[in-house]
Motif scaffolding. Structure first.
Motif, PDB file in Angstrom:
ATOM      1  N   PHE B  50      54.368   1.185  22.464  1.00  0.00           N
ATOM      2  CA  PHE B  50      54.149  -0.215  23.194  1.00  0.00           C
ATOM      3  C   PHE B  50      53.435  -1.143  22.387  1.00  0.00           C
ATOM      4  N   SER B  51      52.243  -0.558  22.046  1.00  0.00           N
ATOM      5  CA  SER B  51      51.133  -1.568  21.282  1.00  0.00           C
ATOM      6  C   SER B  51      51.821  -1.893  19.995  1.00  0.00           C
ATOM      7  N   SER B  52      52.351  -0.894  19.235  1.00  0.00           N
ATOM      8  CA  SER B  52      53.212  -1.307  18.169  1.00  0.00           C
ATOM      9  C   SER B  52      54.135  -2.499  18.310  1.00  0.00           C
ATOM     10  N   LEU B  53      54.858  -2.504  19.217  1.00  0.00           N
ATOM     11  CA  LEU B  53      56.003  -3.316  19.622  1.00  0.00           C
ATOM     12  C   LEU B  53      55.557  -4.563  20.004  1.00  0.00           C
ATOM     13  N   VAL B  54      54.516  -4.577  20.745  1.00  0.00           N
ATOM     14  CA  VAL B  54      53.785  -5.813  21.233  1.00  0.00           C
ATOM     15  C   VAL B  54      53.043  -6.382  20.110  1.00  0.00           C
ATOM     16  N   ASP B  55      52.201  -5.817  19.419  1.00  0.00           N
ATOM     17  CA  ASP B  55      51.431  -6.163  18.391  1.00  0.00           C
ATOM     18  C   ASP B  55      52.318  -6.815  17.261  1.00  0.00           C
ATOM     19  N   ASP B  56      52.942  -5.946  16.574  1.00  0.00           N
ATOM     20  CA  ASP B  56      53.835  -6.041  15.379  1.00  0.00           C
ATOM     21  C   ASP B  56      55.285  -6.269  15.411  1.00  0.00           C
ATOM     22  N   ARG B 151      51.235   7.988  11.177  1.00  0.00           N
ATOM     23  CA  ARG B 151      51.640   6.587  11.359  1.00  0.00           C
ATOM     24  C   ARG B 151      50.732   5.554  11.406  1.00  0.00           C
ATOM     25  N   PHE B 152      49.632   5.883  12.344  1.00  0.00           N
ATOM     26  CA  PHE B 152      48.567   4.944  12.862  1.00  0.00           C
ATOM     27  C   PHE B 152      47.095   5.398  12.437  1.00  0.00           C
ATOM     28  N   SER B 153      46.981   6.454  11.840  1.00  0.00           N
ATOM     29  CA  SER B 153      45.635   6.947  11.499  1.00  0.00           C
ATOM     30  C   SER B 153      44.797   7.107  12.930  1.00  0.00           C
ATOM     31  N   ASN B 154      43.716   7.777  12.818  1.00  0.00           N
ATOM     32  CA  ASN B 154      42.947   8.307  13.625  1.00  0.00           C
ATOM     33  C   ASN B 154      42.286   7.281  14.485  1.00  0.00           C
ATOM     34  N   ARG B 155      42.099   6.057  14.108  1.00  0.00           N
ATOM     35  CA  ARG B 155      41.312   5.008  14.698  1.00  0.00           C
ATOM     36  C   ARG B 155      41.679   4.824  15.783  1.00  0.00           C
ATOM     37  N   PRO B 156      40.604   4.201  16.781  1.00  0.00           N
ATOM     38  CA  PRO B 156      41.163   3.818  18.176  1.00  0.00           C
ATOM     39  C   PRO B 156      42.032   2.347  17.882  1.00  0.00           C
ATOM     40  N   ARG B 157      42.644   2.277  18.908  1.00  0.00           N
ATOM     41  CA  ARG B 157      43.734   1.190  18.990  1.00  0.00           C
ATOM     42  C   ARG B 157      43.425   0.385  20.348  1.00  0.00           C
ATOM     43  N   ASN B 158      43.325  -1.229  20.086  1.00  0.00           N
ATOM     44  CA  ASN B 158      43.330  -1.930  21.187  1.00  0.00           C
ATOM     45  C   ASN B 158      44.558  -2.197  21.723  1.00  0.00           C
TER      46      ASN B 158
END
Ligand SMILES: Nc1ncnc2c1ncn2[C@@H]1O[C@H](COP(=O)(O)OP(=O)(O)OP(=O)(O)O)[C@@H](O)[C@H]1O
Ligand SMILES: [Mg+2]
Lengths: 250, 723
Positions: B50-56, B151-158
């Protein structure tokens, strides 16, 4: 003669259902007692109760002392063993290992000594049992790979191999053909000759009437008849029970 | 008082995720008898989508093994540099999506995941023992988690919030409105599900199938199709709560995956049956955690030990203690088998050869290989621990690495802080781990299968948050020094001097020490497999009540298995601590425990020699190093592939690599012998001894055995089916 197993008013309740409802039963030393009854009569439940797998009320005495509150393995250690209607073998270890497990009363000290290779194994007793049941050629196989007939046999052997005084057999002949059943009957008489008492549950009337010294009949958890095979054969109540249940004699 | 109320209401945010996941767990359990440990991972995965679709406007492609890069690598051996196309990590789908479209896309993914889980994994496993199902779902959990890390690394995502955040006044405090929308959403969803299950044909069919699968099949109910629908529903629900609550709980690949633990607690209280109980308990855990957090800060008499994190464990433990075997049985047929526990023989000459070989590598090989060998051997010791508890006694423990961590920590306290001498400190450290392990084993007296996996997983998390992470207790700081071991003035730590070699860390002296410890553990476990204790464990594994009837003291044997396994895990932990020269809690996390379980199962969970294969699968071990040298660097793909192969293993070869290898060696070796005899005109068809030793093939297919002696006909007609 004194009874090796003595139950008095043995009652097992599952919720509202009393699967055993006040059964008083004696198995005498050196006796082969048949325990029969239609499907759902409570035979398996009786065995489960005596061997410590379901809670019961009443009294059970084995070899002169009460079994109240003992866990299954302690009961087994006293010399009371059983087979299972649904086999319940250790399917993935060898037949020999199946028997070895049952033949040992493993204490922590013994486990440690055995681990470091310095305890005498129970091999002798295992070999003896294998010989009596003529199953030496399958010792290294795994029960999962065996035919039904042999698997039944492994179950019986496993119950006999411990220093058993009384063995409770739950439908050992189910799934066997005529020849195998006859063969099993001979073995059972042989077991009696070794001084082991037997309680035999089976639906094969031919077998039970043939090999039993006495027969105990239950229905709906209650005793309906006790007597010699010929008495039981002609007993009205027994015939009624079996007809009422649609006939359990297969 | 208002603050406490406020915090409870705030906690509904995570409570809704727990509740939603618990609902899904109940759904899939009722539909197919599977406790899906990867359910939190579905929520996490779809929220990332969801986040990837909305952001990018990008849709991540799950990492696939790219055969082309293998070809690149092989050509590279011959000095040919080619650049074949890579599989792209993302597909660009235009501009960033509007949120409704992205939501649909993400929920479709979640539903698809649910369906695929059912169709590709759990349906094929439906007749297998619970062990296989737990292993497969742990594999899925690792795999989804790792896919997102890749795909997205370990970092937290907003994550963009969908729900309004403006404050609402309740009883004198202000709480963001989203909590109430979430609460309403989950309650409506539960009510709908409840009605569907009570009132519609579909619901009745699901219930019938859950009560008794065989019977339902007789009634013409396709348990399979029903299960598929339930899986899809559960997936979508997980995705939905994940996406809606992510702005509140935060999102990273691990946190939402591990929300499965409180959700499992809630589902357990509901006996995996009641939707309403599952939801209320889930919400209560969320609110309770938040409340405990503020109490820890506000109230001086509450110790600051992350109590809130322990709440799920408490719920799980209480549910199990109160109810015993909580998972209701489903009257399902089980005809799968457990991994075969083939014995491993002690063959002195062969072992001497390998030990000398390993010693030579440790002394003379370049230091990367030395290091890889050490890692392999330490991994193998950890695998031995799982071989004892899971392979022999049949109990799943997902906390072995946490136990190793306890020993590592104790070692740093004893050897460094208290100055205990060498053999005493690590032995005592391992004994402390043994104590903890036996405590973890206590629930095993009442439950097994999936329930046990749940409680050991929760215990692993509890060890991590209470002992390793909290300020008050063990650790304080997360890394502590561990002094090099030495005996009679000879040092053999990773920094110790050694006569030969390149002088780089880790020192060959340490390598030889690890080799010695591994050999000891290896022989000890082989011996265990042969001893009566080991036989009783295997009997217990095969059939608990039959074992009890045969005089096996079930309680002692279970605790012995947990104790021995924990001691081995403890040894593995002390070796790890020596290797790093520190106790670092990061090396003993929950995910690590799951990976160790995965590697051990893959290598061969029930055979002692499987430990070496398992060891070669660990990160930076011989196996992985060789693969990386030959083909391409694994990096983050390692965990992903481990999960993938774990699933494949449960599906096609439950014994793992070791038995696969033995069978192939037998087949190929015996084939060569036959060829040779044919070529030399030797008509002999007898098998040499070694053929059976490598892999004893069943002499007779089931049912083809002759019957007991007195019979004329074989008993084939009485076979009870199955293959
Ligand atoms: N664990 C249990 N919970 C509830 N009811 C049970 C349980 N075990 C048995 N029963 C019930 O108790 C009654 C007696 O069952 P039991 O298995 O002892 O009969 P049985 O005489 O062995 O029959 P069969 O000849 O079919 O083996 C049955 O009505 C059965 O449904
Ligand atoms: Mg019965």
């Amino acid at each position: 003669m004194k009874p090796v197993l003595h139950t008095e008013d043995l009652t097992v309740a599952f919720g509202g259902v009393k699967a055993c409802n006040g059964i008083s039963l004696d198995v005498y030393e050196g006796e082969l007692l048949g325990l029969i009854g239609p499907n759902g009569a409570g035979k398996t439940t009786f065995i489960n109760a005596v061997t410590g797998f379901v809670p019961w009320s009443g009294e059970v005495q084995f070899d002169g002392s009460s079994l109240k509150g003992l866990p299954p393995h302690r009961i087994a250690h006293r010399g009371l063993s059983r087979t299972w209607q649904s086999l319940e073998l250790f399917g993935d270890i060898s037949v020999r290992a199946n028997l070895e497990v049952a033949a040992t009363k493993l204490t922590p000290m013994m486990a440690i000594r055995d681990y470091f290779g310095s305890s005498e194994r129970v091999a002798e007793r295992v070999d003896e049992t294998l010989a009596v049941l003529e199953m030496e050629d399958i010792v290294d196989e795994r029960p999962d790979d065996l035919s039904m007939g042999y698997r039944k046999l492994v179950g019986v052997a496993r119950a006999l191999v411990a220093q058993t005084k009384l063995v409770l057999l739950d439908e050992p002949a189910a799934g066997l053909d005529r020849n195998e059943t006859t063969w099993l009957a001979e073995r059972l008489r042989q077991v009696i000759d070794f001084g082991i008492s037997v309680l035999l549950v089976d639906h094969d009337m031919g077998l039970v009437l043939n090999v039993s010294d006495r027969i105990h009949v239950i229905d709906f958890g209650k005793t309906i008849a006790i007597g010699s095979p010929s008495e039981i054969r002609d007993n009205e109540a027994v015939i009624g029970a079996y007809l009422g249940a649609g006939g359990g004699d297969e | 008082m208002e603050t406490y109320l406020q915090f409870m209401l705030l906690g509904l945010g995570s409570g809704v995720i727990f509740a939603g996941l618990a609902l899904g767990l109940v759904l899939t359990y009722r539909a197919s008898g599977v406790v899906n440990f990867a359910h939190g991972a579905i929520a996490m995965y779809s929220t990332y989508i969801f986040s990837s679709l909305v952001d990018d406007g990008q849709y991540p492609i799950p990492p696939l093994p790219n055969l082309l890069s293998m070809i690149e690598a092989v050509l590279g051996w011959f000095g040919i540099q080619v650049d074949l196309p890579d599989i792209p990590p993302f597909v660009q789908l235009g501009d960033p999506w509007s949120w409704p479209m992205a939501l649909i896309g993400a929920l479709a993914t979640a539903g698809l995941l649910g369906f695929l889980f059912h169709y590709l994994v759990f349906r094929p496993l439906r007749y297998q023992p619970p062990l296989s199902k737990v292993v497969a779902s742990v594999g899925l959990m690792l795999m989804l988690q790792a896919a997102i890390v890749v795909r997205f690394s370990n970092r937290p995502r907003n994550v963009a919030g969908l729900l309004p955040q403006d404050g609402v006044d309740v009883l004198g405090t202000t709480v963001p409105a989203d909590r109430f929308y979430l609460l309403a959403a989950i309650l409506v969803a539960t009510a709908l599900l409840y009605l569907v299950f009570q009132r519609t044909k579909f619901g009745i069919k699901t219930r019938a199938a859950a009560e008794n699968e065989q019977f339902a099949t007789l009634l013409g109910i396709s348990a399979d199709r029903i299960a598929a629908v339930n899986w899809i529903l559960a997936g979508i629900l997980a995705g939905l709560v994940g996406i809606l609550a992510a702005p509140i709980t935060g999102l990273n690949p691990l946190n939402m995956t591990l929300f499965i633990i409180p959700a499992l607690g809630a589902a357990l209280v509901a006996r995996f049956q009641s939707f309403w109980i599952a939801v209320w308990v889930g919400l209560a855990i969320g609110a309770g955690q938040s409340l405990l957090q503020i109490m820890e800060i506000r109230l001086p008499w509450i110790p600051d030990i992350n109590l809130s994190q322990g709440l799920p464990l408490v719920v799980i433990a209480v549910a199990m203690m109160a109810r015993g075997q909580v998972l209701p049985s489903r009257g399902a047929i089980e005809r799968g088998r457990l991994p075969m526990a083939l014995p491993t023989r002690i063959r002195p000459r062969l072992m001497t050869f390998w030990i000398l070989f390993a010693a030579a590598i440790l002394i003379w090989a370049p230091f990367v290989w030395r290091q890889a060998t050490i890692n392999t051997l330490i991994g193998a010791v950890l695998a031995l621990s799982l071989i004892v508890v899971t392979g022999f006694s049949g109990h799943i423990s997902l906390a072995q690495l946490s136990l190793a961590g306890i020993a590592a920590f104790m070692l740093s306290s004893l050897a460094t802080d208290a100055g205990w001498p060498f053999p005493l400190a690590p032995i005592f450290a391992a004994l402390v781990a043994t104590g903890f392990g036996i405590v973890i084993g206590v629930p095993a007296l009442r439950v097994r299968g999936a329930s046990l996996a749940i409680i050991t997983l929760a215990a692993g998390v509890a060890i991590e948050v209470f002992l390793f992470k909290s300020d008050g207790w063990f650790a304080g700081d997360s890394t502590r020094h561990v002094a090099d071991p030495s005996l009679f003035g000879i040092e053999f730590g990773p920094n110790s001097p050694f006569f030969f070699g390149d002088g780089k860390v880790p020192s060959p002296a340490f390598g030889l020490f690890v080799l010695f410890m591994f050999t000891l553990a290896f022989v000890a476990v082989i011996r265990l497999r042969q001893s009566m204790l080991g036989e009783q464990m295997l009997a217990l594994r095969a059939n608990e009540r039959a074992a009890a009837a045969a005089g096996v003291n079930v309680t002692s044997i279970k605790l012995a298995a947990f104790g021995i396994a924990s001691f081995l895990a403890g040894i593995g932990g002390t070796l790890t601590a020596y290797k790093f020269g520190t106790f670092n809690m990061a090396s003993f996390g929950v995910l690590g425990s799951l990976s160790v379980f995965a590697f051990s199962y893959l290598g061969g969970i029930a055979t002692v020699s499987g430990s070496l294969y398992a060891g070669s699968l660990f990160p930076e071990s011989i196996g992985t190093l060789a693969f990386e040298k030959l083909f391409f660097p694994l990096g983050r793909y390692e965990a992903y592939l481990a999960g993938l192969f774990l699933i494949v293993t449960t599906l096609v070869q439950p014994e793992g690599i070791d038995v696969f290898d033995r069978r192939e060696r037998r087949r190929i070796g015996w084939g060569f012998v036959l060829l040779w005899r044919k070529a030399t005109g030797n008509p002999d068809r007898t098998k040499p001894d070694w053929v059976e030793r490598i892999y004893p093939e069943p002499k007779h297919k089931k049912g083809m055995r002759p019957s007991p002696p007195a019979t004329v006909d074989a008993a084939t007609t009485h076979e009870d089916g199955g293959s």
